[in-house]
Write an enzyme that holds these catalytic residues in place. Structure first.
Site, PDB file in Angstrom:
ATOM      1  CG  ASP A 270      72.872  17.616 -32.692  1.00  0.00           C
ATOM      2  OD1 ASP A 270      71.928  18.392 -32.949  1.00  0.00           O
ATOM      3  OD2 ASP A 270      73.489  16.993 -33.569  1.00  0.00           O
ATOM      4  CB  ILE A 289      82.462   9.781 -33.916  1.00  0.00           C
ATOM      5  CG1 ILE A 289      81.107   9.416 -33.311  1.00  0.00           C
ATOM      6  CG2 ILE A 289      82.565  11.286 -34.160  1.00  0.00           C
ATOM      7  CD1 ILE A 289      80.847  10.064 -31.962  1.00  0.00           C
ATOM      8  CG  PHE A 331      75.076   9.519 -29.566  1.00  0.00           C
ATOM      9  CD1 PHE A 331      74.700  10.634 -30.305  1.00  0.00           C
ATOM     10  CD2 PHE A 331      76.419   9.349 -29.266  1.00  0.00           C
ATOM     11  CE1 PHE A 331      75.639  11.547 -30.741  1.00  0.00           C
ATOM     12  CE2 PHE A 331      77.363  10.260 -29.702  1.00  0.00           C
ATOM     13  CZ  PHE A 331      76.977  11.365 -30.435  1.00  0.00           C
TER      14      PHE A 331
END
Length: 544
Positions: A270, A289, A331
Site C-alpha cells: 500500500d 494499528i 512503513f
C-alpha cells in the site's frame, strides 16, 4: 556428473536395482529395502521396482553379500551401475536352496537414490544473502518462508510455492522436524539457502506416512520472507530529522503523513503516494494499528522515518486484504504536518517599524500581502505573484477565523508569520483542488495599509456635532418625507466633507441603503420625522 559425495563403508544407501532371482525377496526380507534388479537367466528375476520402494541398507557392515558391499562403495546419488558378482563374492557353491543355484553369477542393475551416514548433521548451503542483515532467526522466533522440498535425487515431494502460501511457524520449539529447526537458525530476511537433512533428523525409518518414505534424506530450498518474536516491539529508524523541530507529536495530535507500506522482503502492499492523498489520523487513540500508534509519537514536522511493526502490533495472524497473516510490516513515512484540536494560532513577528503605535483591531480596514503554504513548504497562494493586495475588514468574517486572529494588533509595515491549525482554517474538508483537508496553514504576512474602523455596532459615525435640525436638513423639499435619494445624497455629502464617516471596506451604497431601510419603520419607502431616530435614541439599529 556433479557428485559432492560418494558411498563410503558405513553409509546407508537407498537404491533401486533389478535382480533376476525368483525368491530374492525372501533372502533380503530382514533388511531395509532398495530398488534393484538381479538376474540369473531371462526368466528368473526379481526387482525392488515391483515393490515401489527402495532397498535401504548400511554399506560395508556385512548386511549384503560381499560383492554388493564392494560394488556400492564410491557411488553417487543418481548414479546407475551394472554389477556382475562371481559366486565366491555371492552365494558360492551352496547357493540359496530353491532360489539361487550353486556357483551362480549374479547380475545387478543398480540406481542409487539416497545416501547418508549416522554421523551426518544438517548441511546448509547459503546461495544468496542480502547485504544488510539486521537480525537473524533465533530460537522461539516466528518465521514465514517459502520452500521446495525434494529428495536427494531431485524428486519433488512438496512446495509452498505450488500452494501460493508461505509456511508459517515457530523455530526451535519442536513445531518442525529437528533438522529444519536447526537449518533455519541464523537466516536473514531475504536469505536463500539449501538445507539437507538426514532421515534421523527428519521423518526417520517410518517416513511421514504419505509422500516421504522411510529413511529418506530431505533437501529444502528455503527463502525467508520475514521473522519476528512475540516479544518484539516496534523498531524505528530515523531517515531525515529536521534541524529545527520546535515540537514533537504527542498522543491526541492529528497527523497528516505520506507512507509506503511493504513486507519485510520488500513486497509492496500500500502507498498513500499512489492515491495522491495523505493519510490523516489521530494518534495514540486507537485509530490506527497499535504499532503505528506508537511509531508516530515523537515525530517532527517534515521528519522521515521507518517503522517496523511486528504482526501482534499490526494485523495479527489473520492479516488484512493483501497483507498476509503473521506478516511483519514496514512503513516508510513522511510527516507533512500535525496539530492538536486544542491548538490556537501561532504568531511570529519578523519585523516591526519604529513607529508601531497604531495596532489593528476589529472593524479596521486592512490591505496586506501574503504567501500561503503548507507546513512542508508547499506554496498554495500568493498575493505578491498576483500583484495586488488582499483587502478585508477585520472581524467581519471575510477570512478564516485563524487569519482574522492573526491580523489583530498588527501595525502598518509589520511582517509576521501566522500558523493556523485546520479547525481555525479550512477544517477537515479543505478547499477542493486548493487546500487539503485537515491541513495546517502558514501565512507570511506584510501589512501595507490600515484604515481605522468604526466602533463596534456602527456603520456610520459623525465626526462633527450632529445638527439639532438633522431631519429638516435631509428633507430639503420640506414635505416631511425623506426618500432614499435624498437620504443617500445627504450622507454622501457628509462623508465627502469629512463631517461623517462610513465603515471602511464595505460597499458605501449598500450601507446607506441599509441605514435608510432601518429608518423606514413601516417599509413604505419614505422616512417621516416620527420614524427618524439617532443611534443613541434606540438600541435596535446601527445607523446614524
Amino acid at each position: 556428473m556433479d557428485c559432492p559425495r560418494r558411498t563410503l563403508p558405513g553409509s546407508v544407501t537407498a537404491w533401486q536395482a533389478f535382480f533376476f532371482a525368483l525368491t530374492f525377496t525372501e533372502v533380503f526380507s530382514q533388511v531395509p529395502l532398495f530398488f534393484f534388479s538381479l538376474s540369473l537367466s531371462p526368466t528368473f528375476w526379481i526387482s525392488s521396482y515391483d515393490r515401489d520402494s527402495t532397498f535401504n541398507v548400511f554399506v560395508g557392515k556385512g548386511q549384503l553379500i560381499t560383492g554388493m558391499d564392494q560394488a556400492l562403495v564410491g557411488m553417487c546419488v543418481n548414479e546407475r551401475r551394472f554389477v556382475k558378482i562371481p559366486p565366491k563374492l555371492a552365494y558360492g557353491n551352496e547357493g540359496v536352496s530353491g532360489v539361487i543355484p550353486p556357483n551362480s553369477v549374479l547380475h545387478f542393475d543398480v540406481l542409487l537414490v539416497d545416501i547418508w551416514n549416522s554421523e551426518d548433521q544438517v548441511q546448509i548451503h547459503t546461495y544468496f544473502k542480502p547485504s544488510k542483515c539486521l537480525r537473524t532467526i533465533q530460537v522461539s522466533d516466528f518465521v514465514r518462508y517459502h520452500y521446495n522440498g525434494t529428495f536427494l535425487d531431485g524428486t519433488l515431494f512438496d512446495s509452498s510455492h505450488n500452494r501460493m502460501k508461505t509456511y508459517d511457524t515457530y523455530v526451535g520449539i519442536g513445531w518442525l522436524i529437528p533438522g529444519m529447526d536447526k537449518g533455519l537458525l541464523g537466516m536473514c530476511v531475504g536469505e536463500k539457502r539449501i538445507i539437507t537433512i538426514p532421515p534421523f533428523l527428519a521423518y526417520g525409518e517410518d517416513g511421514d506416512g504419505k509422500d516421504i518414505p522411510g529413511q529418506a534424506s530431505l533437501v529444502f530450498d528455503v527463502a525467508l520472507l520475514d521473522l519476528h518474536n512475540p516479544k518484539d516491539s516496534i523498531s524505528i529508524e530515523n531517515k531525515v530529522v529536521p534541524g529545527n523541530c520546535e515540537r514533537k507529536s504527542q498522543s491526541g495530535d492529528f497527523l497528516r503523513y505520506h507512507y509506503n507500506g511493504t513486507l519485510l522482503d520488500g513486497t509492496f502492499f500500500d502507498s498513500s503516494y499512489s492515491r495522491n492523498h495523505t493519510f490523516d489520523t489521530y494518534i495514540g487513540q486507537g485509530y490506527v494499528i497499535p504499532g503505528m500508534d506508537e511509531g508516530l509519537l515523537g515525530v517532527c514536522i517534515g521528519e522521515k522515518r521507518r517503522i517496523v511493526v511486528p504482526p501482534h502490533l499490526g494485523y495479527g495472524e489473520e492479516g488484512r486484504g493483501n497483507i498476509p497473516g503473521s506478516a511483519v510490516l514496514v512503513f516508510d513515512i513522511h510527516v507533512i504536518d500535525f496539530h492538536n484540536p486544542s491548538d490556537s494560532i501561532s504568531i511570529t513577528s519578523h519585523y516591526k517599524p519604529p513607529d508601531c503605535s497604531v495596532l489593528s483591531k476589529k472593524g479596521d480596514y486592512l490591505k496586506y500581502h501574503y504567501n500561503a503554504s503548507l507546513l512542508d513548504g508547499t506554496l498554495l497562494d500568493s498575493t505578491w505573484s498576483l500583484g495586488k493586495t488582499y483587502n478585508i475588514v477585520l472581524g467581519s468574517g471575510q477570512v478564516v477565523l485563524g487569519m482574522d486572529m492573526g491580523l489583530r494588533e498588527m501595525c502598518v509595515g509589520e511582517k509576521r508569520t501566522v500558523i493556523i491549525p485546520p479547525h481555525l482554517g479550512y477544517g477537515e474538508a479543505g478547499v477542493d483542488g486548493e487546500v487539503p483537508g485537515s491541513a495546517v496553514l502558514v501565512f507570511d504576512i506584510e501589512l501595507l495599509e490600515l484604515v481605522t474602523g468604526l466602533p463596534e455596532g456602527y456603520m456610520f459615525i459623525w465626526n462633527d456635532e450632529v445638527s439639532p435640525n438633522l431631519f429638516e436638513e435631509i428633507d430639503k423639499d420640506g414635505n416631511g418625507k425623506v426618500l432614499l435619494e435624498e437620504f443617500s445624497e445627504y450622507i454622501n455629502a457628509q462623508v465627502a466633507t469629512g463631517k461623517g464617516k462610513l465603515a471602511p471596506g464595505f460597499d458605501a451604497e449598500m450601507i446607506v441603503k441599509n441605514m435608510f431601510t432601518n429608518q423606514d419603520r413601516n417599509g413604505d419607502g419614505k422616512v417621516t420625522a416620527e420614524e427618524f431616530k439617532l443611534k443613541d435614541q434606540e438600541t435596535k439599529h446601527d445607523e446614524l
